[in-house]
Design a protein around this motif. Structure first.
Motif, PDB file in Angstrom:
ATOM      1  N   LEU A 104       0.827  -1.213   0.000  1.00  0.00           N
ATOM      2  CA  LEU A 104       0.000   0.000   0.000  1.00  0.00           C
ATOM      3  C   LEU A 104       0.856   1.255   0.000  1.00  0.00           C
ATOM      4  N   ASP A 105       1.943   1.244   0.750  1.00  0.00           N
ATOM      5  CA  ASP A 105       2.854   2.391   0.755  1.00  0.00           C
ATOM      6  C   ASP A 105       3.469   2.601  -0.630  1.00  0.00           C
ATOM      7  N   TRP A 106       3.769   1.515  -1.299  1.00  0.00           N
ATOM      8  CA  TRP A 106       4.364   1.601  -2.640  1.00  0.00           C
ATOM      9  C   TRP A 106       3.435   2.355  -3.598  1.00  0.00           C
ATOM     10  N   PHE A 107       2.131   2.093  -3.490  1.00  0.00           N
ATOM     11  CA  PHE A 107       1.161   2.736  -4.369  1.00  0.00           C
ATOM     12  C   PHE A 107       0.766   4.132  -3.884  1.00  0.00           C
ATOM     13  N   GLY A 156      -0.855   4.590  -0.842  1.00  0.00           N
ATOM     14  CA  GLY A 156      -2.049   4.474  -0.011  1.00  0.00           C
ATOM     15  C   GLY A 156      -3.131   3.610  -0.644  1.00  0.00           C
ATOM     16  N   ARG A 157      -4.118   3.298   0.165  1.00  0.00           N
ATOM     17  CA  ARG A 157      -5.201   2.403  -0.235  1.00  0.00           C
ATOM     18  C   ARG A 157      -5.975   2.934  -1.449  1.00  0.00           C
ATOM     19  N   ASP A 158      -6.345   4.213  -1.431  1.00  0.00           N
ATOM     20  CA  ASP A 158      -7.150   4.771  -2.524  1.00  0.00           C
ATOM     21  C   ASP A 158      -6.397   4.729  -3.846  1.00  0.00           C
ATOM     22  N   LYS A 159      -5.119   5.047  -3.823  1.00  0.00           N
ATOM     23  CA  LYS A 159      -4.334   5.019  -5.057  1.00  0.00           C
ATOM     24  C   LYS A 159      -4.110   3.582  -5.528  1.00  0.00           C
ATOM     25  N   PHE A 160      -3.980   2.663  -4.585  1.00  0.00           N
ATOM     26  CA  PHE A 160      -3.861   1.246  -4.934  1.00  0.00           C
ATOM     27  C   PHE A 160      -5.103   0.792  -5.706  1.00  0.00           C
ATOM     28  N   GLY A 187      -7.410   2.758  -7.194  1.00  0.00           N
ATOM     29  CA  GLY A 187      -7.604   3.548  -8.403  1.00  0.00           C
ATOM     30  C   GLY A 187      -6.733   3.084  -9.560  1.00  0.00           C
ATOM     31  N   LEU A 188      -5.463   2.793  -9.285  1.00  0.00           N
ATOM     32  CA  LEU A 188      -4.573   2.364 -10.357  1.00  0.00           C
ATOM     33  C   LEU A 188      -4.956   0.977 -10.860  1.00  0.00           C
ATOM     34  N   HIS A 189      -5.360   0.103  -9.969  1.00  0.00           N
ATOM     35  CA  HIS A 189      -5.839  -1.214 -10.398  1.00  0.00           C
ATOM     36  C   HIS A 189      -7.063  -1.067 -11.298  1.00  0.00           C
ATOM     37  N   ASP A 190      -7.999  -0.230 -10.890  1.00  0.00           N
ATOM     38  CA  ASP A 190      -9.220  -0.031 -11.686  1.00  0.00           C
ATOM     39  C   ASP A 190      -8.879   0.484 -13.082  1.00  0.00           C
ATOM     40  N   ALA A 191      -8.034   1.493 -13.142  1.00  0.00           N
ATOM     41  CA  ALA A 191      -7.711   2.119 -14.423  1.00  0.00           C
ATOM     42  C   ALA A 191      -6.941   1.175 -15.342  1.00  0.00           C
ATOM     43  N   TRP A 192      -5.918   0.535 -14.804  1.00  0.00           N
ATOM     44  CA  TRP A 192      -5.078  -0.319 -15.652  1.00  0.00           C
ATOM     45  C   TRP A 192      -5.785  -1.604 -16.047  1.00  0.00           C
ATOM     46  N   ALA A 193      -6.558  -2.183 -15.140  1.00  0.00           N
ATOM     47  CA  ALA A 193      -7.257  -3.428 -15.468  1.00  0.00           C
ATOM     48  C   ALA A 193      -8.221  -3.220 -16.617  1.00  0.00           C
ATOM     49  N   ASP A 194      -8.950  -2.121 -16.595  1.00  0.00           N
ATOM     50  CA  ASP A 194      -9.921  -1.838 -17.664  1.00  0.00           C
ATOM     51  C   ASP A 194      -9.234  -1.505 -18.979  1.00  0.00           C
TER      52      ASP A 194
END
Length: 215
Positions: A191-194, A196-200, A202-209
């Motif tokens: 989570l720290d790498w991303f 935080g939780r929200d960015k983790f 959000g990036l999964h949502d955007a890239w997966a789609d």
């Protein structure tokens, strides 16, 4: 056909790797949830003390992990904490300086694979090899690749068209990272790498789609 060299990276301490194991064509790794529970248990039995796990996903015929290897000094401490009777010949050679870091870690993975295959063969009354050998591992050497691999692993079920929404898949580390339950994943580091939780999320949502829709 030979496996390209970059897919057979040499393990070294404190380094990141995308590890992939696949079963032999026509076979399955998992028939039910009990198999998957046992697989994760044996993974922790064999790899705890040697690697930190950042992500994983268990597909029916293959598995992905993102791991970071431990320091060699920490591995030595881990092995020295074990009873001598529980040490393998490879462990003893490593402690004596007669085995490389790579050889030790490769052997730990292979022992894990053999252990799981023996259990599955016994339960199904089958025999023979289960996994393609050697298993693949790619060293991750830049930040962008590390981020991409974590998302790729979690979205893998969606990429293969096995689920329309990777978030629903029970057998990846995605939910474990977002939960507050006990886990062997290094949750806070991910989570720290991303950021935080929200960015983790959000990036999964955007890239997966965008990148990992079913092919």
């Amino acid at each position: 056909m030979p496996i390209p060299t970059h897919l057979l990276a040499q393990f070294s301490e404190e380094s990141y790797y995308h590890v992939i194991c696949k079963c032999i064509e026509g076979k399955k790794l998992f028939y039910n949830d009990d198999d998957r529970f046992f697989f994760l248990k044996r993974y922790n039995d064999f790899l705890y003390g040697f690697v930190d796990t950042y992500a994983y996903t268990l597909i029916d015929n293959h598995v992905h992990w993102l791991i970071k290897t431990k320091k060699e000094a920490d591995m030595l401490l881990h092995l020295n904490s074990k009873e001598t009777v529980k040490l393998t010949a490879t462990h003893k050679n490593f402690l004596a300086g007669n085995c490389s870091f790579h050889e030790l870690l490769e052997q730990q993975f292979n022992r894990f694979f053999i252990s799981y295959a023996l259990m599955l063969n016994k339960g199904r009354e089958t025999s023979g090899h289960l996994f393609n050998r050697p298993f693949k591992r790619v060293e991750i050497t830049d930040d962008a690749h590390l981020t991409q691999v974590i998302v790729y692993i979690h979205a893998n079920i969606q990429k293969h068209g096995l689920l329309k929404d990777f978030r629903l898949f029970k057998w990846s580390s995605y939910k474990a990272i977002l939960s507050s339950g006990a886990t062997h994943i290094v949750r806070e580091e991910v989570l720290d790498w991303f950021g935080g939780r929200d960015k983790f999320i959000g990036l999964h949502d955007a890239w997966a789609d965008e990148y990992y829709a079913a092919e």
